[in-house]
Design an enzyme around this catalytic site. Sequence first.
Site, PDB file in Angstrom:
ATOM      1  NE  ARG A  47      -3.451   2.297   2.701  1.00 55.29           N
ATOM      2  CZ  ARG A  47      -4.632   2.405   2.441  1.00 55.29           C
ATOM      3  NH1 ARG A  47      -5.214   1.340   1.713  1.00 55.29           N
ATOM      4  NH2 ARG A  47      -5.332   3.532   2.674  1.00 55.29           N
ATOM      5  CG  HIS A  94      -8.277   0.972  -3.368  1.00 52.00           C
ATOM      6  ND1 HIS A  94      -7.652  -0.351  -2.780  1.00 52.00           N
ATOM      7  CD2 HIS A  94      -8.739   1.473  -2.179  1.00 52.00           C
ATOM      8  CE1 HIS A  94      -7.745  -0.384  -1.501  1.00 52.00           C
ATOM      9  NE2 HIS A  94      -8.431   0.544  -1.173  1.00 52.00           N
ATOM     10  CD  GLN A 125     -13.232  -0.238  -1.260  1.00 51.05           C
ATOM     11  OE1 GLN A 125     -12.274  -0.032  -0.094  1.00 51.05           O
ATOM     12  NE2 GLN A 125     -14.313  -0.474  -0.652  1.00 51.05           N
ATOM     13  CG  ASP A 131     -12.742   8.041  -1.749  1.00 49.69           C
ATOM     14  OD1 ASP A 131     -12.705   8.004  -0.525  1.00 49.69           O
ATOM     15  OD2 ASP A 131     -11.848   7.447  -2.297  1.00 49.69           O
ATOM     16  CB  CYS A 164     -13.614   2.988  -0.167  1.00 47.18           C
ATOM     17  SG  CYS A 164     -12.851   4.736  -0.431  1.00 47.18           S
ATOM     18  NE  ARG A 199     -10.228  -3.728   0.762  1.00 54.62           N
ATOM     19  CZ  ARG A 199      -9.436  -2.703   1.390  1.00 54.62           C
ATOM     20  NH1 ARG A 199      -9.977  -1.466   1.632  1.00 54.62           N
ATOM     21  NH2 ARG A 199      -8.107  -2.932   1.240  1.00 54.62           N
TER      22      ARG A 199
END
Length: 300
Positions: free
Chosen positions: A104, A131, A134, A219, A259, A287
């Site tokens: 990450r 991502h 996600q 987001d 998310c 997740r």
Amino acid sequence: MSVQHFLTLDDLSPSILRDLIDRAIELKADLRAGKSHLPLKQKSLAMIFSKSSTRTRVSFEVGMRQLGGGSLYLSPSDTQIGRGEPIKDTARVVSSMVDGIMIRTSSHADVEAFAHHASVPVINGLTDYCHPCQLLADVQTFQELRGDIQGATIAWIGDGNNVCNSFMNAARVFGFTLHIATPAEFAPTPQLIELNKAHVKVMTSPQEAVRNADAIVTDTWASMGQESERAEREAAFRGYCVDQQLMNLANKDALFLHCLPAYRGFEVTDEVIEGTQSAVLQEAENRLHAQKALLEYLLT
């Protein structure tokens, strides 16, 4: 034989991605039924973080444990990367000792370089470009609550960021329509718009984007590393807050997805994220299950 990585959704075929979603739902049910499943016994996952995280760290760490394996958390201060060691050296050394690596970080180019030199599967836990993990959780959540996402209409409201980029790829891979409403100066990557143009429409009006939508997604307006732009971004995105009035313009049973972490009063109101249409907590939990399916596929 080349190593199978997961840096973007396009690293796996649409059929495999669909199988992963189905498998994630199975693993979730098995866990709740108390069934033990240990395909990764004696296997290890190195988790390299240069950006802090709650959901990514907990879901990968717990996921490895539930599958019988173990994980190692490595921050920049825990590795020689933080002291300037070449990426290729770290990739070769770490991958000689573990069975998989999750990264990450900010730079997608760094993850690509790392994967190029790694001898074990590398998973993108988030970069500035995309991502994909996600999106596995998001598609799983939609499938659990509304059925197959193929043919659905999803509205993205806000910043054309890394998660938005992955939603564009997902629209092509899973066969849904994506409406993106964003200020012109914050539109997503032009190359991705072109690649996914058969499934993506970019506009500036949130009200136009959400009409006939089966889910509305947003987001934060200022992601990690963009804190210095916060005031500018808040001014630019004023009018892009997902409130109940905007939700009411979508289909009656439209889901709300985010998310997380979410900033109430900015990209979403408290009424929406705490409302009956919100699936953010199920999305966050997924997740764990989606990544367990991914780990099982890549590491066995």
